[in-house]
Design a protein around this motif. Structure first.
Motif, PDB file in Angstrom:
ATOM      1  N   MET A  50       0.835  -1.200   0.000  1.00 56.28           N
ATOM      2  CA  MET A  50       0.000   0.000   0.000  1.00 56.28           C
ATOM      3  C   MET A  50       0.874   1.255   0.000  1.00 56.28           C
ATOM      4  O   MET A  50       0.585   2.222  -0.709  1.00 56.28           O
ATOM      5  CB  MET A  50      -0.950  -0.001   1.207  1.00 56.28           C
ATOM      6  CG  MET A  50      -2.053  -1.003   1.062  1.00 56.28           C
ATOM      7  SD  MET A  50      -3.302  -1.119   2.369  1.00 56.28           S
ATOM      8  CE  MET A  50      -2.788  -0.086   3.650  1.00 56.28           C
ATOM      9  N   HIS A  51       1.954   1.242   0.774  1.00 58.24           N
ATOM     10  CA  HIS A  51       2.857   2.387   0.828  1.00 58.24           C
ATOM     11  C   HIS A  51       3.503   2.630  -0.543  1.00 58.24           C
ATOM     12  O   HIS A  51       3.593   3.771  -1.005  1.00 58.24           O
ATOM     13  CB  HIS A  51       3.928   2.153   1.894  1.00 58.24           C
ATOM     14  CG  HIS A  51       4.958   3.230   1.951  1.00 58.24           C
ATOM     15  ND1 HIS A  51       4.693   4.487   2.446  1.00 58.24           N
ATOM     16  CD2 HIS A  51       6.254   3.250   1.552  1.00 58.24           C
ATOM     17  CE1 HIS A  51       5.772   5.229   2.350  1.00 58.24           C
ATOM     18  NE2 HIS A  51       6.741   4.501   1.806  1.00 58.24           N
ATOM     19  N   LEU A  53       2.384   1.674  -3.525  1.00 63.45           N
ATOM     20  CA  LEU A  53       1.373   2.141  -4.472  1.00 63.45           C
ATOM     21  C   LEU A  53       1.092   3.627  -4.261  1.00 63.45           C
ATOM     22  O   LEU A  53       1.017   4.398  -5.227  1.00 63.45           O
ATOM     23  CB  LEU A  53       0.086   1.323  -4.330  1.00 63.45           C
ATOM     24  CG  LEU A  53       0.111  -0.065  -4.948  1.00 63.45           C
ATOM     25  CD1 LEU A  53      -1.026  -0.917  -4.419  1.00 63.45           C
ATOM     26  CD2 LEU A  53       0.047   0.015  -6.467  1.00 63.45           C
ATOM     27  N   ASP A  54       0.936   4.035  -3.006  1.00 58.69           N
ATOM     28  CA  ASP A  54       0.672   5.440  -2.705  1.00 58.69           C
ATOM     29  C   ASP A  54       1.827   6.321  -3.171  1.00 58.69           C
ATOM     30  O   ASP A  54       1.617   7.396  -3.744  1.00 58.69           O
ATOM     31  CB  ASP A  54       0.438   5.606  -1.203  1.00 58.69           C
ATOM     32  CG  ASP A  54      -0.018   7.002  -0.856  1.00 58.69           C
ATOM     33  OD1 ASP A  54      -0.999   7.478  -1.462  1.00 58.69           O
ATOM     34  OD2 ASP A  54       0.615   7.627   0.017  1.00 58.69           O
ATOM     35  N   LYS A  55       3.049   5.875  -2.940  1.00 61.78           N
ATOM     36  CA  LYS A  55       4.232   6.628  -3.358  1.00 61.78           C
ATOM     37  C   LYS A  55       4.272   6.794  -4.878  1.00 61.78           C
ATOM     38  O   LYS A  55       4.580   7.876  -5.389  1.00 61.78           O
ATOM     39  CB  LYS A  55       5.477   5.891  -2.875  1.00 61.78           C
ATOM     40  CG  LYS A  55       6.773   6.567  -3.144  1.00 61.78           C
ATOM     41  CD  LYS A  55       7.904   5.751  -2.536  1.00 61.78           C
ATOM     42  CE  LYS A  55       9.223   6.101  -3.146  1.00 61.78           C
ATOM     43  NZ  LYS A  55      10.300   5.232  -2.676  1.00 61.78           N
ATOM     44  N   ILE A  57       1.651   6.656  -6.937  1.00 61.15           N
ATOM     45  CA  ILE A  57       0.530   7.513  -7.339  1.00 61.15           C
ATOM     46  C   ILE A  57       0.904   8.981  -7.164  1.00 61.15           C
ATOM     47  O   ILE A  57       0.559   9.832  -7.987  1.00 61.15           O
ATOM     48  CB  ILE A  57      -0.741   7.154  -6.545  1.00 61.15           C
ATOM     49  CG1 ILE A  57      -1.261   5.779  -6.994  1.00 61.15           C
ATOM     50  CG2 ILE A  57      -1.818   8.217  -6.709  1.00 61.15           C
ATOM     51  CD1 ILE A  57      -2.329   5.195  -6.093  1.00 61.15           C
ATOM     52  N   LYS A  58       1.642   9.281  -6.097  1.00 64.06           N
ATOM     53  CA  LYS A  58       2.037  10.667  -5.831  1.00 64.06           C
ATOM     54  C   LYS A  58       3.006  11.210  -6.871  1.00 64.06           C
ATOM     55  O   LYS A  58       3.157  12.419  -7.000  1.00 64.06           O
ATOM     56  CB  LYS A  58       2.645  10.780  -4.438  1.00 64.06           C
ATOM     57  CG  LYS A  58       1.582  10.681  -3.359  1.00 64.06           C
ATOM     58  CD  LYS A  58       2.170  10.797  -1.983  1.00 64.06           C
ATOM     59  CE  LYS A  58       1.064  10.701  -0.951  1.00 64.06           C
ATOM     60  NZ  LYS A  58       1.582  10.725   0.419  1.00 64.06           N
ATOM     61  N   ARG A  73      -4.369   3.390  -8.778  1.00 61.93           N
ATOM     62  CA  ARG A  73      -5.406   3.706  -7.776  1.00 61.93           C
ATOM     63  C   ARG A  73      -6.318   2.504  -7.547  1.00 61.93           C
ATOM     64  O   ARG A  73      -6.694   2.210  -6.415  1.00 61.93           O
ATOM     65  CB  ARG A  73      -6.225   4.915  -8.225  1.00 61.93           C
ATOM     66  CG  ARG A  73      -5.500   6.215  -8.111  1.00 61.93           C
ATOM     67  CD  ARG A  73      -6.420   7.399  -8.427  1.00 61.93           C
ATOM     68  NE  ARG A  73      -5.631   8.584  -8.651  1.00 61.93           N
ATOM     69  CZ  ARG A  73      -5.400   9.122  -9.847  1.00 61.93           C
ATOM     70  NH1 ARG A  73      -5.932   8.611 -10.938  1.00 61.93           N
ATOM     71  NH2 ARG A  73      -4.656  10.203  -9.954  1.00 61.93           N
ATOM     72  N   LEU A  76      -4.490   0.010  -5.462  1.00 64.48           N
ATOM     73  CA  LEU A  76      -4.442   0.455  -4.065  1.00 64.48           C
ATOM     74  C   LEU A  76      -5.778   0.184  -3.386  1.00 64.48           C
ATOM     75  O   LEU A  76      -5.811  -0.329  -2.258  1.00 64.48           O
ATOM     76  CB  LEU A  76      -4.078   1.933  -3.983  1.00 64.48           C
ATOM     77  CG  LEU A  76      -4.038   2.543  -2.581  1.00 64.48           C
ATOM     78  CD1 LEU A  76      -3.022   1.830  -1.696  1.00 64.48           C
ATOM     79  CD2 LEU A  76      -3.733   4.032  -2.652  1.00 64.48           C
ATOM     80  N   GLN A  77      -6.864   0.499  -4.056  1.00 65.64           N
ATOM     81  CA  GLN A  77      -8.195   0.258  -3.482  1.00 65.64           C
ATOM     82  C   GLN A  77      -8.420  -1.244  -3.257  1.00 65.64           C
ATOM     83  O   GLN A  77      -8.942  -1.655  -2.222  1.00 65.64           O
ATOM     84  CB  GLN A  77      -9.286   0.821  -4.394  1.00 65.64           C
ATOM     85  CG  GLN A  77     -10.681   0.686  -3.816  1.00 65.64           C
ATOM     86  CD  GLN A  77     -10.831   1.455  -2.515  1.00 65.64           C
ATOM     87  OE1 GLN A  77     -10.443   2.616  -2.425  1.00 65.64           O
ATOM     88  NE2 GLN A  77     -11.375   0.814  -1.498  1.00 65.64           N
ATOM     89  N   GLN A  80      -6.440  -2.249  -0.219  1.00 62.17           N
ATOM     90  CA  GLN A  80      -7.098  -1.779   1.000  1.00 62.17           C
ATOM     91  C   GLN A  80      -8.320  -2.640   1.326  1.00 62.17           C
ATOM     92  O   GLN A  80      -8.559  -2.973   2.488  1.00 62.17           O
ATOM     93  CB  GLN A  80      -7.488  -0.313   0.858  1.00 62.17           C
ATOM     94  CG  GLN A  80      -6.299   0.612   0.848  1.00 62.17           C
ATOM     95  CD  GLN A  80      -6.654   2.037   0.481  1.00 62.17           C
ATOM     96  OE1 GLN A  80      -7.660   2.302  -0.186  1.00 62.17           O
ATOM     97  NE2 GLN A  80      -5.812   2.977   0.880  1.00 62.17           N
TER      98      GLN A  80
END
Length: 92
Positions: A50-51, A53-55, A57-58, A73, A76-77, A80
């Motif tokens: 998750m970390h 993927l978020d990185k 996406i940013k 995204r 990531l969803q 989650q």
């Protein structure tokens, strides 16, 4: 004399190309997250995934296309939701 000039020119050229190569590798897409490519010996726990993927996406449009960002995204969803499902005991 010409040999010395060519050697110096070659050295300067090589030294000037190193920063460009470093910038290219920093802005690369994470193909493992995006398309499950180049994932040799890479096993992440759910929180690390998750970390990452978020990185990614940013990084936004400077690295990824809008379609690729949407795919990240969605992943990531999905991750989650998987975590939430595991925390609730498998959907009982």
């Amino acid at each position: 004399m010409k040999r010395m000039a060519l050697t110096v020119a070659a050295a300067i050229f090589m030294l000037s190309s190193v920063p460009a190569f470093a910038e290219m590798t920093q802005g690369q897409k994470d193909e493992c997250l995006l398309a499950s490519k180049n994932c040799t010996a890479q096993v992440d726990d759910i929180y690390k995934r998750m970390h990452k993927l978020d990185k990614e996406i940013k990084k936004g449009n400077r690295v990824y296309t809008p379609a690729e960002l949407q795919k990240l995204r969605d992943k990531l969803q999905e991750t989650q939701d998987m975590l939430k499902d595991m925390e609730l005991g498998g959907g009982n």
